[in-house]
Design an enzyme around this catalytic site. Structure first.
Site, PDB file in Angstrom:
ATOM      1  N   CYS A 150      -2.972  44.426  21.547  1.00  0.00           N
ATOM      2  CA  CYS A 150      -4.205  44.083  22.038  1.00  0.00           C
ATOM      3  C   CYS A 150      -4.608  43.334  20.689  1.00  0.00           C
ATOM      4  O   CYS A 150      -4.890  44.000  19.644  1.00  0.00           O
ATOM      5  CB  CYS A 150      -5.040  45.314  22.473  1.00  0.00           C
ATOM      6  SG  CYS A 150      -6.620  44.535  22.670  1.00  0.00           S
ATOM      7  N   CYS A 187     -10.465  47.720  18.076  1.00  0.00           N
ATOM      8  CA  CYS A 187     -11.154  49.302  18.349  1.00  0.00           C
ATOM      9  C   CYS A 187     -10.357  50.317  17.638  1.00  0.00           C
ATOM     10  O   CYS A 187      -9.274  50.747  17.782  1.00  0.00           O
ATOM     11  CB  CYS A 187     -11.038  49.561  19.662  1.00  0.00           C
ATOM     12  SG  CYS A 187     -11.584  48.292  20.899  1.00  0.00           S
ATOM     13  N   CYS A 213      -8.170  53.103  19.216  1.00  0.00           N
ATOM     14  CA  CYS A 213      -7.073  52.806  20.193  1.00  0.00           C
ATOM     15  C   CYS A 213      -5.787  52.697  19.675  1.00  0.00           C
ATOM     16  O   CYS A 213      -5.470  52.041  18.816  1.00  0.00           O
ATOM     17  CB  CYS A 213      -7.509  51.607  20.981  1.00  0.00           C
ATOM     18  SG  CYS A 213      -6.488  51.203  22.259  1.00  0.00           S
ATOM     19  N   CYS A 243      -6.978  53.185  39.022  1.00  0.00           N
ATOM     20  CA  CYS A 243      -7.508  52.341  38.069  1.00  0.00           C
ATOM     21  C   CYS A 243      -6.562  51.599  36.992  1.00  0.00           C
ATOM     22  O   CYS A 243      -5.590  52.542  36.460  1.00  0.00           O
ATOM     23  CB  CYS A 243      -8.460  53.182  37.136  1.00  0.00           C
ATOM     24  SG  CYS A 243      -9.436  52.396  35.746  1.00  0.00           S
ATOM     25  N   CYS A 289     -10.057  50.111  40.870  1.00  0.00           N
ATOM     26  CA  CYS A 289     -10.654  49.965  39.620  1.00  0.00           C
ATOM     27  C   CYS A 289      -9.778  49.073  38.581  1.00  0.00           C
ATOM     28  O   CYS A 289      -8.773  49.272  38.916  1.00  0.00           O
ATOM     29  CB  CYS A 289     -11.183  51.351  39.144  1.00  0.00           C
ATOM     30  SG  CYS A 289     -12.020  51.254  37.639  1.00  0.00           S
ATOM     31  N   CYS A 345     -18.400  50.949  36.334  1.00  0.00           N
ATOM     32  CA  CYS A 345     -18.081  52.343  35.673  1.00  0.00           C
ATOM     33  C   CYS A 345     -18.272  52.010  34.195  1.00  0.00           C
ATOM     34  O   CYS A 345     -17.448  51.117  33.568  1.00  0.00           O
ATOM     35  CB  CYS A 345     -16.592  52.640  36.075  1.00  0.00           C
ATOM     36  SG  CYS A 345     -15.847  53.820  35.232  1.00  0.00           S
ATOM     37  N   ARG A 360     -17.652  61.403  34.738  1.00  0.00           N
ATOM     38  CA  ARG A 360     -16.160  61.712  34.695  1.00  0.00           C
ATOM     39  C   ARG A 360     -15.865  62.372  33.448  1.00  0.00           C
ATOM     40  O   ARG A 360     -16.227  61.829  32.302  1.00  0.00           O
ATOM     41  CB  ARG A 360     -15.233  60.539  34.946  1.00  0.00           C
ATOM     42  CG  ARG A 360     -13.661  60.670  34.828  1.00  0.00           C
ATOM     43  CD  ARG A 360     -13.020  59.566  35.368  1.00  0.00           C
ATOM     44  NE  ARG A 360     -13.333  59.197  36.397  1.00  0.00           N
ATOM     45  CZ  ARG A 360     -13.740  57.615  36.751  1.00  0.00           C
ATOM     46  NH1 ARG A 360     -13.736  57.084  35.615  1.00  0.00           N
ATOM     47  NH2 ARG A 360     -14.116  57.315  37.780  1.00  0.00           N
TER      48      ARG A 360
HETATM   49  N1  SAM Z   1      -8.893  47.072  27.002  1.00  0.00           N
HETATM   50  C1  SAM Z   1     -10.050  47.457  27.807  1.00  0.00           C
HETATM   51  C2  SAM Z   1     -11.278  47.277  27.119  1.00  0.00           C
HETATM   52  O1  SAM Z   1     -11.193  48.052  25.972  1.00  0.00           O
HETATM   53  O2  SAM Z   1     -12.160  47.390  27.841  1.00  0.00           O
HETATM   54  C3  SAM Z   1      -9.643  48.599  28.565  1.00  0.00           C
HETATM   55  C4  SAM Z   1      -9.104  49.770  28.283  1.00  0.00           C
HETATM   56  S1  SAM Z   1      -9.781  50.585  27.187  1.00  0.00           S
HETATM   57  C5  SAM Z   1      -8.429  51.718  26.501  1.00  0.00           C
HETATM   58  C6  SAM Z   1     -10.836  51.796  28.124  1.00  0.00           C
HETATM   59  C7  SAM Z   1     -11.790  52.763  27.239  1.00  0.00           C
HETATM   60  O3  SAM Z   1     -10.971  54.034  26.775  1.00  0.00           O
HETATM   61  C8  SAM Z   1     -12.293  52.508  25.725  1.00  0.00           C
HETATM   62  O4  SAM Z   1     -13.688  51.746  25.910  1.00  0.00           O
HETATM   63  C9  SAM Z   1     -12.635  53.837  25.207  1.00  0.00           C
HETATM   64  O5  SAM Z   1     -13.773  54.241  25.798  1.00  0.00           O
HETATM   65  C10 SAM Z   1     -11.271  54.632  26.071  1.00  0.00           C
HETATM   66  N2  SAM Z   1     -10.340  54.994  24.929  1.00  0.00           N
HETATM   67  C11 SAM Z   1      -9.434  54.205  24.422  1.00  0.00           C
HETATM   68  N3  SAM Z   1      -8.748  54.799  23.671  1.00  0.00           N
HETATM   69  C12 SAM Z   1      -9.102  55.876  23.451  1.00  0.00           C
HETATM   70  C13 SAM Z   1      -8.700  57.118  22.972  1.00  0.00           C
HETATM   71  N4  SAM Z   1      -7.593  57.120  21.949  1.00  0.00           N
HETATM   72  N5  SAM Z   1      -9.325  58.412  23.219  1.00  0.00           N
HETATM   73  C14 SAM Z   1     -10.164  58.493  24.045  1.00  0.00           C
HETATM   74  N6  SAM Z   1     -10.809  57.435  24.763  1.00  0.00           N
HETATM   75  C15 SAM Z   1     -10.221  56.147  24.481  1.00  0.00           C
HETATM   76  C1  DTB Z   2     -12.188  55.299  30.276  1.00  0.00           C
HETATM   77  O1  DTB Z   2     -13.297  55.481  29.911  1.00  0.00           O
HETATM   78  N1  DTB Z   2     -11.058  56.203  29.893  1.00  0.00           N
HETATM   79  C2  DTB Z   2      -9.929  55.678  30.328  1.00  0.00           C
HETATM   80  C3  DTB Z   2     -10.180  54.271  31.222  1.00  0.00           C
HETATM   81  N2  DTB Z   2     -11.684  54.280  30.928  1.00  0.00           N
HETATM   82  C4  DTB Z   2      -9.504  53.123  31.105  1.00  0.00           C
HETATM   83  C5  DTB Z   2      -8.778  55.162  29.106  1.00  0.00           C
HETATM   84  C6  DTB Z   2      -8.753  56.527  28.354  1.00  0.00           C
HETATM   85  C7  DTB Z   2      -7.855  56.293  27.368  1.00  0.00           C
HETATM   86  C8  DTB Z   2      -7.327  57.589  26.544  1.00  0.00           C
HETATM   87  C9  DTB Z   2      -6.139  57.022  25.470  1.00  0.00           C
HETATM   88  C10 DTB Z   2      -4.965  56.458  25.882  1.00  0.00           C
HETATM   89  O2  DTB Z   2      -4.249  57.207  26.860  1.00  0.00           O
HETATM   90  O3  DTB Z   2      -4.439  55.611  25.328  1.00  0.00           O
HETATM   91 FE1  SF4 Z   3      -7.976  46.543  23.117  1.00  0.00          FE
HETATM   92 FE2  SF4 Z   3      -7.606  49.151  22.742  1.00  0.00          FE
HETATM   93 FE3  SF4 Z   3     -10.060  47.785  22.447  1.00  0.00          FE
HETATM   94 FE4  SF4 Z   3      -9.120  48.096  25.002  1.00  0.00          FE
HETATM   95  S1  SF4 Z   3      -9.838  49.532  23.506  1.00  0.00           S
HETATM   96  S2  SF4 Z   3      -9.943  46.255  23.797  1.00  0.00           S
HETATM   97  S3  SF4 Z   3      -6.967  47.912  24.795  1.00  0.00           S
HETATM   98  S4  SF4 Z   3      -8.020  47.586  21.222  1.00  0.00           S
END
Ligand code: SAM
Ligand code: DTB
Ligand code: SF4
Length: 338
Positions: free
Chosen positions: A67, A71, A74, A111, A142, A202, A274
């Site tokens: 990506c 973030c 992530c 989702c 979703c 959501c 959630r």
């Molecule tokens: N790329 C898209 C975005 O950022 O909107 C969708 C997927 S992203 C993984 C969705 C959410 O997952 C993030 O906004 C964050 O709140 C949560 N998330 C991502 N990585 C995480 C982690 N390591 N631990 C907990 N929550 C996480």
């Molecule tokens: C949300 O708030 N939590 C989910 C979903 N929306 C997409 C993602 C959690 C990701 C946890 C870290 C991972 O598995 O990479």
């Molecule tokens: Fe990309 Fe992860 Fe950020 Fe979603 S949370 S925009 S997958 S870097």
């Protein structure tokens, strides 16, 4: 189970909003004695929902890694050197097979997540087929594909999408410490597009990212002041990922997670709250307190996107021990179900 007192919300039911929550007011809720806070949240939970029902959503990463966003939490950002390998987008058949398994295990919502800044039109076209087919299985759908451009939310809605997940993540003040490639306002803009297209929203956040309690209160105030409030509010606890800037973030005490759930329940009374990422590291007793404090939805399935989640069997046993029942089908949350 007496159904007569239950007031389930449906996406078509206008969501109440108490008015403007000031961050100080939300902070004051966080500062209540824990038992008092949980008690107040539990009371409100019962006014809006059947507290014995938990909504089950299963997640699938349809496009993993690489990506372009940065973030700091992530595993999938190309800016960080993490154990996650980039993978091409899954095929429609693979996604449908995963959705069928989720449905057969008892999930009511599926989702689909993609590691994109936002979908390119050609990629979006492929996801529309996934949405159509998953919807045809009788599941709620979703998607969480990042920022949306004009018209994309409408295309998703037309394909049968029910919810779009897009998180505010943290307070406006903390945000710039965590993400540098897009702004808070970009997220609000996408949430506006989702709402205008008639999709259910959501929207939640992530805690345990070295934020202060005031940041947690700032996040909840932002979520509670969305008008209308989001139908679904995921509260994630950081899953620490090696190689990310937050890989060695300070441990957040479990009671702070419970407080965050309770404050979300009080300020977003009609939303599904959630209990999202972070359950795998949480004791059953802590999860039980979260349910008492108003959590009424979980991610259900052995995996989140790239990290683990409690096993399906462990969750079945937990729900049995706590006498919690799954929300059986989308029909269960139809208006006036009594
Ligand atoms: N790329 C898209 C975005 O950022 O909107 C969708 C997927 S992203 C993984 C969705 C959410 O997952 C993030 O906004 C964050 O709140 C949560 N998330 C991502 N990585 C995480 C982690 N390591 N631990 C907990 N929550 C996480
Ligand atoms: C949300 O708030 N939590 C989910 C979903 N929306 C997409 C993602 C959690 C990701 C946890 C870290 C991972 O598995 O990479
Ligand atoms: Fe990309 Fe992860 Fe950020 Fe979603 S949370 S925009 S997958 S870097």
């Amino acid at each position: 189970m007496q159904q007569s007192t239950i007031q389930f919300q449906s996406p078509s039911t206008p969501h109440p909003q108490r008015g403007n929550w000031r961050v100080e007011e939300v902070e004051a809720l966080f500062a209540l004695p824990l038992m008092e806070l949980v008690f107040r949240a539990a009371e409100i939970h019962r006014q809006f929902f059947d507290p014995s029902r938990v909504q089950l959503s299963t997640l699938l990463s349809i496009k993993t890694g690489g990506c372009e966003e940065d973030c700091g939490y992530c595993a999938q950002s190309a800016h960080h050197d993490t154990p996650v390998e980039d993978q091409p987008m899954m095929t429609v058949d693979e996604v449908v097979a995963a959705a069928r398994t989720a449905r057969d295990n008892g999930a009511t919502r599926f989702c689909m997540g993609a590691a994109w800044r936002g979908p390119k039109d050609a990629d979006l076209a492929k996801t529309l087929e996934m949405v159509r087919e998953v919807k045809a299985l009788g599941l709620e759908t979703c998607a969480t594909f990042g920022l949306l451009k004009d018209g994309q939310a409408e295309r998703l809605k037309d394909a049968g999408l029910d919810y779009y997940n897009h998180n505010l993540d943290t307070s406006p003040e903390k945000y710039a410490d965590i993400i540098h490639t897009r702004e808070y306002n970009d997220r609000l803009d996408t949430l506006g597009k989702v709402r205008t297209a008639g999709l259910s929203v959501c929207c939640g956040g992530i805690i345990g990212i070295d934020e202060t309690r005031r940041d947690r209160a700032g996040l909840i105030a932002q979520l509670a002041n969305l008008d209308p409030q989001p139908e679904s509010v995921p509260i994630n606890q950081l899953a620490k990922i090696e190689g990310t800037p937050l890989g060695d973030a300070a441990e957040l005490d479990w009671t702070e997670f419970v407080r965050t759930i309770a404050v979300a329940r009080i300020t977003l009374p009609a939303s599904f709250v959630r209990l999202s990422a972070g359950r795998r590291g949480m004791s059953e007793a802590a999860q039980a307190l979260c349910f008492l404090a108003g959590a009424n939805s979980i991610f259900y399935g052995d995996k989140l996107l790239t990290t683990g989640n409690p096993d399906v069997e462990a969750d079945r046993q937990l729900m049995q021990k706590l006498d919690l029942l799954p929300l059986e089908s989308p029909a269960d949350i139809s208006e006036g179900d009594n």
